[in-house]
Design an enzyme around this catalytic site. Structure first.
Site, short mmCIF file in Angstrom:
data_model
loop_
_atom_site.label_atom_id
_atom_site.label_comp_id
_atom_site.label_asym_id
_atom_site.label_seq_id
_atom_site.Cartn_x
_atom_site.Cartn_y
_atom_site.Cartn_z
N THR A 117 0.84 -1.21 0.00
CA THR A 117 0.00 0.00 0.00
C THR A 117 0.87 1.25 0.00
O THR A 117 0.57 2.22 -0.72
CB THR A 117 -0.95 0.00 1.21
N ASP A 163 10.99 12.19 -5.28
CA ASP A 163 11.45 11.49 -4.08
C ASP A 163 12.08 12.48 -3.10
O ASP A 163 12.64 13.49 -3.52
CB ASP A 163 12.48 10.42 -4.45
N HIS A 176 2.91 5.89 -2.80
CA HIS A 176 4.14 6.61 -3.16
C HIS A 176 4.20 6.85 -4.67
O HIS A 176 4.47 7.98 -5.12
CB HIS A 176 5.35 5.80 -2.70
N GLU A 177 3.94 5.80 -5.45
CA GLU A 177 4.00 5.95 -6.91
C GLU A 177 2.91 6.89 -7.42
O GLU A 177 3.13 7.66 -8.36
CB GLU A 177 3.91 4.59 -7.59
#
Length: 202
Positions: A129, A144, A134-135
């Site tokens: 998850t 990032d 994050h993606e």
């Protein structure tokens, strides 16, 4: 008519025309097009809807749904919705055997970015998850922030395998809000999809 009367009449007419011209130029004009959309007091800000297609992300459906729910609960002016089967999507999500990676946005309606949810990260112990959220953050324009703590969603793998947080922090939420705040006006044209592919290997 005597000459004096003609002069007097002409002077009066000229004065009337000048007065009317002054009034017309002082009146506000309505532009045919405006570059800025101003919300009225109490009006809700426009919401940008972005569709995602996870039809090629078998095994990641629950993680994607949780990541989408996290972003939808965190920002107010952009909403992620699942695309209709076979329909167009701004975010194409696929499952791969490599490391997770994504195109850096912010993606706009009608444009497209790609998210690859790589099983290599899961095999190394990272939370699915958190990976998905994050993606999706990359798709929404966030790079990032490695190295970083678990409280930063965009710190990704640098937070370690014990980190399961899939919630963007206040700074991350604010940045995404700002990317989509001006979508309805001409300023949005200056914010374009970055287009780089960010690979999230440790």
């Amino acid at each position: 008519m005597p000459l004096a009367t003609w002069i007097k009449a002409g002077t009066s007419a000229t004065a009337l025309v000048l007065a009317m011209a002054g009034t017309a130029s002082a009146a506000p004009t309505t532009p045919t097009a405006t570059a800025t959309v101003t919300a009225q007091p109490g009006a809700q800000a426009a919401v940008v809807t972005l569709r995602y297609d996870d039809s090629r992300a078998a095994g990641w459906e629950a993680a994607i749904a949780a990541g989408v729910a996290s972003w939808n609960a965190s920002v107010t002016n952009v909403r992620l919705v699942e695309a209709a089967p076979g329909g167009a999507a701004e975010i194409v999500i696929v499952a791969t055997s490599g490391w997770p990676q994504a195109t850096l946005g912010p993606v706009r309606p009608g444009r497209q970015v790609r998210v690859e949810l790589g099983s290599q990260a899961v095999n190394d112990g990272y939370n699915k998850t958190r990976i998905a959220a994050h993606e999706l953050g990359h798709s929404l324009g966030l790079p990032d922030t490695k190295p970083g703590p678990c409280s930063q969603l965009m710190s990704g793998s640098s937070a370690g395998t014990a980190c399961t947080s899939a919630v963007p922090n206040a700074t991350e939420r604010s940045r995404v809000q700002s990317y989509y705040a001006n979508y309805a006006n001409a300023l949005a044209a200056s914010v374009v999809t970055d287009g780089r592919t960010l690979v999230d290997a440790p």
